[in-house]
Design an enzyme around this catalytic site. Structure first.
Site, mmCIF file in Angstrom:
data_model
loop_
_atom_site.group_PDB
_atom_site.id
_atom_site.type_symbol
_atom_site.label_atom_id
_atom_site.label_comp_id
_atom_site.label_asym_id
_atom_site.label_seq_id
_atom_site.Cartn_x
_atom_site.Cartn_y
_atom_site.Cartn_z
ATOM 1 N N ALA A 255 -54.581 -24.945 4.902
ATOM 2 C CA ALA A 255 -55.509 -26.075 4.802
ATOM 3 C C ALA A 255 -56.692 -25.946 5.764
ATOM 4 O O ALA A 255 -57.513 -26.862 5.854
ATOM 5 C CB ALA A 255 -54.767 -27.387 5.071
ATOM 6 N N ASP A 256 -56.802 -24.824 6.458
ATOM 7 C CA ASP A 256 -57.829 -24.673 7.481
ATOM 8 C C ASP A 256 -59.238 -24.639 6.875
ATOM 9 O O ASP A 256 -59.514 -23.871 5.945
ATOM 10 C CB ASP A 256 -57.583 -23.382 8.268
ATOM 11 N N VAL A 257 -60.129 -25.444 7.425
ATOM 12 C CA VAL A 257 -61.497 -25.548 6.912
ATOM 13 C C VAL A 257 -62.247 -24.229 7.094
ATOM 14 O O VAL A 257 -63.017 -23.800 6.223
ATOM 15 C CB VAL A 257 -62.241 -26.707 7.610
ATOM 16 N N TRP A 297 -61.727 -15.734 9.499
ATOM 17 C CA TRP A 297 -62.439 -16.515 10.521
ATOM 18 C C TRP A 297 -63.532 -15.671 11.180
ATOM 19 O O TRP A 297 -64.652 -16.120 11.372
ATOM 20 C CB TRP A 297 -61.468 -17.014 11.589
#
Length: 302
Positions: A255-257, A297
């Site tokens: 769920a990481d933006v 990331w």
């Protein structure tokens, strides 16, 4: 542990798949960071072991990281703890060869893994720091999360002054367990987050929760279940801690933006992918979801 040492300097061997330069770029991503300081190609970091405060200066040489202790000669136990901390901080004990083999066959990961070869998950060896940071970062942007952490560390962490610079260590759970919610809310922590962080500190101070206890013979699914049972820890926070503290390569903060934004950019989408779409993309990443996430990331700040 194959670590060469004398009283002031230690050499910690590194794997072939290791790039100190890539790790430095990640560690240098916020000007508000106050738990380490990067000076050229060296990192200074204050470490606490029991009652010892050790200021390390970490540099790289072929096949090794060099740790120089700047503020005196540590005890033997302190030197051992410092070497172990550095190994965990840079995730040196994970064999990345299988990840690179997997990434080479994945159209999303292949260019990122090649471009950032040797990047390791930069973690939090200390469980309380990892959990407090995960909770601090919930539902706020990274800049504000760093602002909160800076205030928290400078209010309750230990420090030393060396060369006219102040170096800090993250507050211990024992110190935070003694606080009230009203101690943290003036820093702009929400009452809910303050309760969560103090609650975790209290569990750790009472011996209910520890890194060793979490890792003791459990698989990733069992660890996640145990973490989400803690008040304030949801699936994202649990997987973040598993990824950044417990070195579980299958941890997946889906769920990481940041993950969603990175995939949107890499796939040249008009909107962020759905969870179902990410699950399909991640079928190729089995067992290495944590590293896939971390490299995605990294792709956000080229």
């Amino acid at each position: 542990m194959d670590t060469k040492t004398n009283s002031h300097i230690m050499r910690v061997p590194v794997p072939v798949e290791f790039s100190f330069d890539e790790c430095l770029i990640f560690l240098n991503r916020s000007s508000q960071e106050n738990l380490h300081r990067i000076q050229g190609e060296r990192i200074r970091k204050l470490l606490r072991h029991e009652e010892e405060l050790m200021l390390m200066e970490i540099s790289s040489s072929p096949q090794h990281l060099n740790i120089e202790f700047l503020n005196g000669v540590p005890s033997e136990e302190g030197r051992t703890a410092a070497a172990q901390y550095v190994r965990e901080w840079f995730d040196l004990d994970t064999d990345l060869a299988p990840f690179y083999e997997l990434a080479a066959a994945d159209p999303i990961l292949q260019p990122i893994a090649r471009h950032h070869f040797g990047l390791r998950i930069l973690g939090f060896p200390d469980l309380f720091e990892a959990m407090a940071w995960a909770i601090t970062g919930q539902q706020i942007n990274l800049t504000f999360a760093y602002t909160l952490k800076k205030r928290f560390v400078e209010a309750y962490g230990k420090s030393i002054v060396y060369d006219n610079e102040t170096y800090w260590v993250f507050p211990s759970y024992r110190e935070i367990a003694a606080l009230e919610v009203s101690d943290l809310t003036p820093m702009q922590y929400s009452a809910r987050k303050a309760e969560y962080i103090i609650g975790i500190a209290t569990q750790m101070a009472s011996g209910i929760l520890s890194k060793e206890q979490l890792l003791n013979g459990k698989d990733a699914q069992a660890i996640e279940k145990e973490l989400v049972a803690i008040r304030g820890v949801g699936p994202w926070s649990a997987n973040y801690v598993m990824m950044k503290c417990l070195a579980i390569t299958s941890a997946f903060p889906i769920a990481d933006v940041g993950l969603h934004n990175a995939l949107k950019v890499q796939l040249e989408l008009e909107q962020k992918p759905t969870i179902a779409e990410i699950e399909r993309l991640a079928e190729n990443w089995k067992g290495w979801e944590a590293y896939a996430t971390f490299y995605l990331w990294r792709s956000l700040y080229e």
